[in-house]
Design a protein around this motif. Structure first.
Motif, mmCIF file in Angstrom:
data_model
loop_
_atom_site.group_PDB
_atom_site.id
_atom_site.type_symbol
_atom_site.label_atom_id
_atom_site.label_comp_id
_atom_site.label_asym_id
_atom_site.label_seq_id
_atom_site.Cartn_x
_atom_site.Cartn_y
_atom_site.Cartn_z
ATOM 1 N N ARG A 1 -0.194 2.697 -5.093
ATOM 2 C CA ARG A 1 -1.587 2.372 -5.375
ATOM 3 C C ARG A 1 -2.416 3.621 -5.691
ATOM 4 O O ARG A 1 -3.488 3.523 -6.259
ATOM 5 C CB ARG A 1 -2.218 1.637 -4.188
ATOM 6 C CG ARG A 1 -1.813 0.169 -4.131
ATOM 7 C CD ARG A 1 -2.427 -0.518 -2.925
ATOM 8 N NE ARG A 1 -2.211 -1.951 -3.007
ATOM 9 C CZ ARG A 1 -3.141 -2.829 -3.354
ATOM 10 N NH1 ARG A 1 -4.345 -2.430 -3.686
ATOM 11 N NH2 ARG A 1 -2.858 -4.123 -3.382
ATOM 12 N N VAL A 2 -1.901 4.762 -5.346
ATOM 13 C CA VAL A 2 -2.634 5.999 -5.610
ATOM 14 C C VAL A 2 -2.525 6.386 -7.077
ATOM 15 O O VAL A 2 -3.497 6.772 -7.715
ATOM 16 C CB VAL A 2 -2.104 7.138 -4.719
ATOM 17 C CG1 VAL A 2 -2.750 8.465 -5.090
ATOM 18 C CG2 VAL A 2 -2.338 6.818 -3.256
ATOM 19 N N TRP A 3 -1.318 6.252 -7.637
ATOM 20 C CA TRP A 3 -1.066 6.718 -9.006
ATOM 21 C C TRP A 3 -1.028 5.551 -9.981
ATOM 22 O O TRP A 3 -0.492 4.498 -9.675
ATOM 23 C CB TRP A 3 0.265 7.466 -9.069
ATOM 24 C CG TRP A 3 0.415 8.548 -8.056
ATOM 25 C CD1 TRP A 3 1.204 8.535 -6.953
ATOM 26 C CD2 TRP A 3 -0.248 9.818 -8.047
ATOM 27 N NE1 TRP A 3 1.088 9.704 -6.251
ATOM 28 C CE2 TRP A 3 0.193 10.517 -6.899
ATOM 29 C CE3 TRP A 3 -1.177 10.441 -8.886
ATOM 30 C CZ2 TRP A 3 -0.247 11.796 -6.584
ATOM 31 C CZ3 TRP A 3 -1.615 11.700 -8.574
ATOM 32 C CH2 TRP A 3 -1.160 12.376 -7.441
ATOM 33 N N THR B 1 0.840 -1.188 0.000
ATOM 34 C CA THR B 1 0.000 0.000 0.000
ATOM 35 C C THR B 1 0.875 1.238 0.000
ATOM 36 O O THR B 1 2.037 1.190 0.342
ATOM 37 C CB THR B 1 -0.908 0.020 1.246
ATOM 38 O OG1 THR B 1 -0.087 -0.017 2.408
ATOM 39 C CG2 THR B 1 -1.855 -1.161 1.246
ATOM 40 N N ARG C 1 3.353 8.423 -10.035
ATOM 41 C CA ARG C 1 4.032 7.168 -9.695
ATOM 42 C C ARG C 1 5.538 7.289 -9.919
ATOM 43 O O ARG C 1 6.352 6.810 -9.119
ATOM 44 C CB ARG C 1 3.463 6.042 -10.558
ATOM 45 C CG ARG C 1 4.125 4.679 -10.350
ATOM 46 C CD ARG C 1 3.827 4.102 -8.977
ATOM 47 N NE ARG C 1 4.357 2.742 -8.866
ATOM 48 C CZ ARG C 1 3.694 1.648 -9.181
ATOM 49 N NH1 ARG C 1 2.454 1.745 -9.656
ATOM 50 N NH2 ARG C 1 4.228 0.459 -9.044
ATOM 51 N N MET D 1 1.851 5.162 -2.087
ATOM 52 C CA MET D 1 1.723 5.967 -3.292
ATOM 53 C C MET D 1 1.588 5.119 -4.550
ATOM 54 O O MET D 1 0.984 5.531 -5.531
ATOM 55 C CB MET D 1 2.948 6.884 -3.440
ATOM 56 C CG MET D 1 3.017 7.990 -2.417
ATOM 57 S SD MET D 1 1.787 9.276 -2.702
ATOM 58 C CE MET D 1 2.515 10.119 -4.099
#
Length: 392
Positions: free
Chosen positions: A149-151, A145, A158, A147
């Motif tokens: 998974r954010v981008w 988990t 990313r 960054m």
């Protein structure tokens, strides 16, 4: 009184009957032979087609496995940045501040080959392959988990997260001078806005305008012409055709010339034949619009710190091979974007250059960069250039 048939007559009659029975068989013989011949030809053609389909990809894959080990630059290292991901990093020279180079869209760090050589005479300079490009293989799966998974993969958010972890893992001294071309300029802006204390100077080469994809002509060119052509390159690499085209002289590396080493040429051929590299190059171009949006939103939310100086290097065109109206679209939007986002940036114009300037005009870029970035950081003095320079 009935006459007896002679033995000769009986034999003659039987022969006639036998010949009558054999007659149809003799007429079918050539037809069957022709069928067998046709079928054998079909089988032979099928074998050739199968060989063409399977042998080039197999030989290309075997060659790539060998070249992955043999062609890695001797000075380069593979840095584990966590999350199961390793990034190829190449540093040369000694001194501070460290100069970090981020390559144009879809290109490996070899794009900076000549410029890195020039700058290394003055200070330490590092280049790296973004995930999936060159010798930075993309991890197959990430169950962590954070960054990552954010981008979305192959977007600026990313890439900047990867870059930050790379700088920490490799223990690169900060504050540093961050240099980016095209997509690299988006990454440089994003990084400088978030980690402003780690960047003393930001140098943007051919920065991508934030609103360029809002133009219908540009959007159509990018997604209807450029991206499909890159997808064709990816297919060619996956089927092994690119290696054949290179051998036949139908495909050439982007960086050529008398001063280009054989190792650099072979690394470029490796990238051209590598479907993984080509796939990542397609993704970077395809998601460039999303990368632009990420940087634009971040810039509005968190402006660049005043402690970071900005320099911008541009040429006469975005791409000399594009129609004039498309180059005009980029030039107009680029000028407006720079006036709004970085009004105090130092502007440098390279006559006759386009987005390929980092490897087509490396000596000019290297000299100007030393004057723009390193000299200013070393001496804290006034930036000076011997070419067309203007302050926005």
């Amino acid at each position: 009184m009935l006459r007896k048939r002679t033995l000769g007559q009986d034999t003659k009659n039987e022969n006639v009957k036998l010949d009558t029975k054999k007659a149809p068989e003799s007429s079918e013989g050539p037809h069957r032979e022709s069928k067998k011949t046709l079928w054998s030809r079909v089988c032979n053609v099928g074998k050739v087609i199968l060989l063409i389909i399977f042998i080039p990809p197999f030989l290309n894959y075997a060659s790539l496995q060998r070249e992955t080990v043999l062609l890695v630059p001797k000075e380069g290292i593979s840095v584990d940045i966590g999350l199961g991901q390793k990034i190829h990093l190449l540093c040369k020279g000694q001194g501070q501040p460290v100069v970090l180079l981020d390559a144009p869209t879809g290109m490996s760090s070899d794009a900076w080959f000549h410029i890195q050589e020039d700058i290394s005479q003055t200070t330490k300079v590092c280049s790296y392959d973004r995930v999936g490009l060159g010798f930075s293989k993309r991890a197959f799966q990430n169950d962590t988990t954070g960054m990552e998974r954010v981008w979305r993969v192959s977007t600026t958010g990313r890439m900047v997260d990867d870059l930050h972890r790379l700088i920490k893992a490799a223990k690169i001294a900060t504050p540093l001078i961050l240099v980016g071309s095209e997509l690299g300029s988006l990454n440089g802006r994003f990084y400088s806005h978030i980690h402003n204390m780690e960047v003393s100077d930001l140098v943007l080469i051919d920065p991508i305008p934030e609103d360029v994809f809002e133009d219908d002509q540009w959007h159509q060119y990018w997604y209807s012409q450029l991206v499909p052509s890159l997808q064709a390159m990816q297919f060619s690499a996956a089927t092994g055709l690119s290696r054949i085209f290179i051998i036949l002289g139908w495909m050439h590396p982007a960086i050529e010339g008398e001063n280009v080493s054989e190792d650099l040429i072979q690394r470029q051929k490796f990238c051209l034949s590598n479907p993984s590299h080509q796939s990542s190059a397609v993704d970077e171009h395809f998601f460039l619009n999303e990368s632009v949006s990420q940087v634009r939103e971040l810039s509005r939310f968190k402006p660049l710190s005043s402690i970071t100086s900005v320099s911008v290097i541009t040429g006469d065109y975005f791409d000399a091979q594009l129609p004039p109206h498309l180059n005009k679209v980029v030039a107009e939007r680029q000028k407006r974007f720079l006036e709004q986002s970085y009004p105090s940036a130092t502007r440098v114009h390279v006559p006759g250059a386009d987005r390929k300037m980092v490897y087509k005009k490396p000596s000019a870029i290297g000299t100007m960069f030393l004057q723009l970035g390193c000299s200013a950081a070393f001496a804290g003095g006034k930036m000076k250039t011997s070419v067309n320079t203007e302050s926005s």
